[in-house]
Design a protein around this motif. Structure first.
Motif, mmCIF file in Angstrom:
data_model
loop_
_atom_site.group_PDB
_atom_site.id
_atom_site.type_symbol
_atom_site.label_atom_id
_atom_site.label_comp_id
_atom_site.label_asym_id
_atom_site.label_seq_id
_atom_site.Cartn_x
_atom_site.Cartn_y
_atom_site.Cartn_z
ATOM 1 N N UNK A 189 -42.957 55.285 -27.514
ATOM 2 C CA UNK A 189 -43.187 56.601 -26.784
ATOM 3 C C UNK A 189 -44.829 57.008 -27.501
ATOM 4 N N UNK A 190 -44.699 57.831 -26.140
ATOM 5 C CA UNK A 190 -45.604 58.076 -25.018
ATOM 6 C C UNK A 190 -47.157 58.611 -25.556
ATOM 7 N N UNK A 191 -48.264 59.477 -25.665
ATOM 8 C CA UNK A 191 -49.106 60.597 -26.179
ATOM 9 C C UNK A 191 -47.856 62.016 -25.690
ATOM 10 N N UNK A 192 -47.585 62.108 -24.906
ATOM 11 C CA UNK A 192 -46.833 63.306 -24.909
ATOM 12 C C UNK A 192 -45.950 63.741 -25.499
ATOM 13 N N UNK A 193 -44.861 62.248 -25.117
ATOM 14 C CA UNK A 193 -43.757 62.546 -26.555
ATOM 15 C C UNK A 193 -43.728 62.664 -27.502
ATOM 16 N N UNK A 194 -44.908 61.586 -28.451
ATOM 17 C CA UNK A 194 -45.192 61.625 -29.670
ATOM 18 C C UNK A 194 -45.450 63.215 -30.428
ATOM 19 N N UNK A 195 -46.389 64.200 -29.662
ATOM 20 C CA UNK A 195 -46.877 65.515 -29.417
ATOM 21 C C UNK A 195 -45.489 66.024 -29.442
ATOM 22 N N UNK A 196 -44.564 65.835 -28.437
ATOM 23 C CA UNK A 196 -42.979 66.791 -28.570
ATOM 24 C C UNK A 196 -42.142 66.789 -29.522
ATOM 25 N N UNK A 197 -42.227 65.465 -29.833
ATOM 26 C CA UNK A 197 -41.249 65.470 -31.146
ATOM 27 C C UNK A 197 -41.959 66.264 -32.500
ATOM 28 N N UNK A 198 -43.411 65.738 -31.999
ATOM 29 C CA UNK A 198 -43.513 66.184 -33.615
ATOM 30 C C UNK A 198 -43.790 67.463 -33.635
ATOM 31 N N UNK A 199 -43.771 68.232 -32.819
ATOM 32 C CA UNK A 199 -43.948 69.898 -32.509
ATOM 33 C C UNK A 199 -42.551 70.683 -32.493
ATOM 34 N N UNK A 200 -41.691 69.664 -31.705
ATOM 35 C CA UNK A 200 -39.733 70.320 -32.205
ATOM 36 C C UNK A 200 -39.917 69.862 -34.119
ATOM 37 N N UNK A 246 -41.580 69.634 -36.226
ATOM 38 C CA UNK A 246 -42.347 70.645 -37.096
ATOM 39 C C UNK A 246 -43.790 69.823 -38.237
ATOM 40 N N UNK A 247 -43.762 68.320 -37.261
ATOM 41 C CA UNK A 247 -44.601 67.577 -38.215
ATOM 42 C C UNK A 247 -45.249 67.166 -37.793
ATOM 43 N N UNK A 248 -46.778 66.337 -37.709
ATOM 44 C CA UNK A 248 -47.843 65.857 -37.150
ATOM 45 C C UNK A 248 -47.825 64.615 -36.748
ATOM 46 N N UNK A 249 -48.218 64.449 -35.739
ATOM 47 C CA UNK A 249 -48.218 63.151 -34.613
ATOM 48 C C UNK A 249 -48.186 62.253 -35.358
ATOM 49 N N UNK A 250 -48.968 61.254 -36.674
ATOM 50 C CA UNK A 250 -49.430 60.587 -37.060
ATOM 51 C C UNK A 250 -48.046 60.041 -37.540
ATOM 52 N N UNK A 251 -47.430 61.346 -38.092
ATOM 53 C CA UNK A 251 -46.068 60.858 -39.336
ATOM 54 C C UNK A 251 -44.738 60.331 -38.181
ATOM 55 N N UNK A 252 -44.976 61.108 -36.940
ATOM 56 C CA UNK A 252 -43.978 60.400 -35.794
ATOM 57 C C UNK A 252 -44.636 58.870 -35.346
ATOM 58 N N UNK A 253 -45.710 58.931 -34.774
ATOM 59 C CA UNK A 253 -46.276 57.049 -34.727
ATOM 60 C C UNK A 253 -45.780 56.308 -36.075
ATOM 61 N N UNK A 254 -45.876 56.778 -37.624
ATOM 62 C CA UNK A 254 -45.999 56.059 -38.324
ATOM 63 C C UNK A 254 -44.464 55.451 -38.599
ATOM 64 N N UNK A 255 -43.348 56.469 -38.790
ATOM 65 C CA UNK A 255 -42.136 56.280 -38.858
ATOM 66 C C UNK A 255 -41.570 55.516 -37.458
ATOM 67 N N UNK A 256 -42.274 56.023 -36.518
ATOM 68 C CA UNK A 256 -41.939 54.566 -35.294
ATOM 69 C C UNK A 256 -42.087 53.663 -35.315
ATOM 70 N N UNK A 257 -43.574 52.581 -35.988
ATOM 71 C CA UNK A 257 -43.934 51.909 -36.328
ATOM 72 C C UNK A 257 -43.049 51.272 -37.453
#
Length: 169
Positions: free
Chosen positions: A35-46, A48-59
């Motif tokens: 995921x790029x930065x925009x996609x991470x922020x979009x997923x996090x916003x949709x 209701x979690x922090x972007x770092x949680x999205x990155x952690x789950x992605x890893x």
């Protein structure tokens, strides 16, 4: 749920929010690479979690389970990278335990021999100042031996120097 419980050695998602994130990311990962930065922020916003949680789950999703022991065909360089090498517990190694016990016994016997090489007053001063349960002060020992506290300090220093010299021999 079965995938979360049995898919890996280590659980990927444990809380309700992490499970929700896991399933949403997994469905998106089918069509996306990282995921790029925009996609991470979009997923996090949709979600209701922090972007770092999205990155952690992605890893976590892209991570691989690692074998504890090195592969049989592994060369020396890759064998050092296996957890069995760097997580080894040396506390129960018989050679280390024997060495520690031997060192402790040797040190104790050297200390006792060195203390026996002192005169009675010096030995008592060192014992009272360093080895007794309730340590004596310079003034208490000065009263006991009818000398000044400074003289007790000098005797203690001389006795320590003698013990050091006898131990290092």
């Amino acid at each position: 749920e079965f995938i979360l419980r049995n898919g890996r050695i280590v659980k990927v998602a444990t809380t309700k929010a992490q499970r929700k994130l896991f399933f949403n990311l997994r469905s998106q990962k089918k069509r996306l690479a990282w995921l790029n930065n925009d996609e991470v922020h979009r997923v996090a916003e949709s979600l209701g979690v922090e972007p770092r949680e999205v990155r952690e789950m992605e890893s976590r999703l892209s991570g691989q389970d690692m074998a504890f022991d090195p592969a049989a065909e592994a060369d020396d360089d890759s064998a050092f990278q296996s957890p069995a090498h760097y997580l080894e517990d040396h506390r129960y190694d018989p050679a280390v335990q024997l060495e520690d016990a031997d060192w402790s016994d040797n040190s104790t016997s050297n200390l006792h021999e060195a203390l026996q090489g002192l005169d009675d007053r010096s030995r008592d001063i060192l014992y009272q100042r360093w080895l007794a349960e309730e340590k004596a002060t310079l003034h208490e020992l000065a009263d006991k031996y009818s000398v000044s506290a400074e003289r007790i300090r000098q005797l203690e220093k001389n006795a320590m120097n003698k013990v050091k010299a006898l131990i290092t021999v």
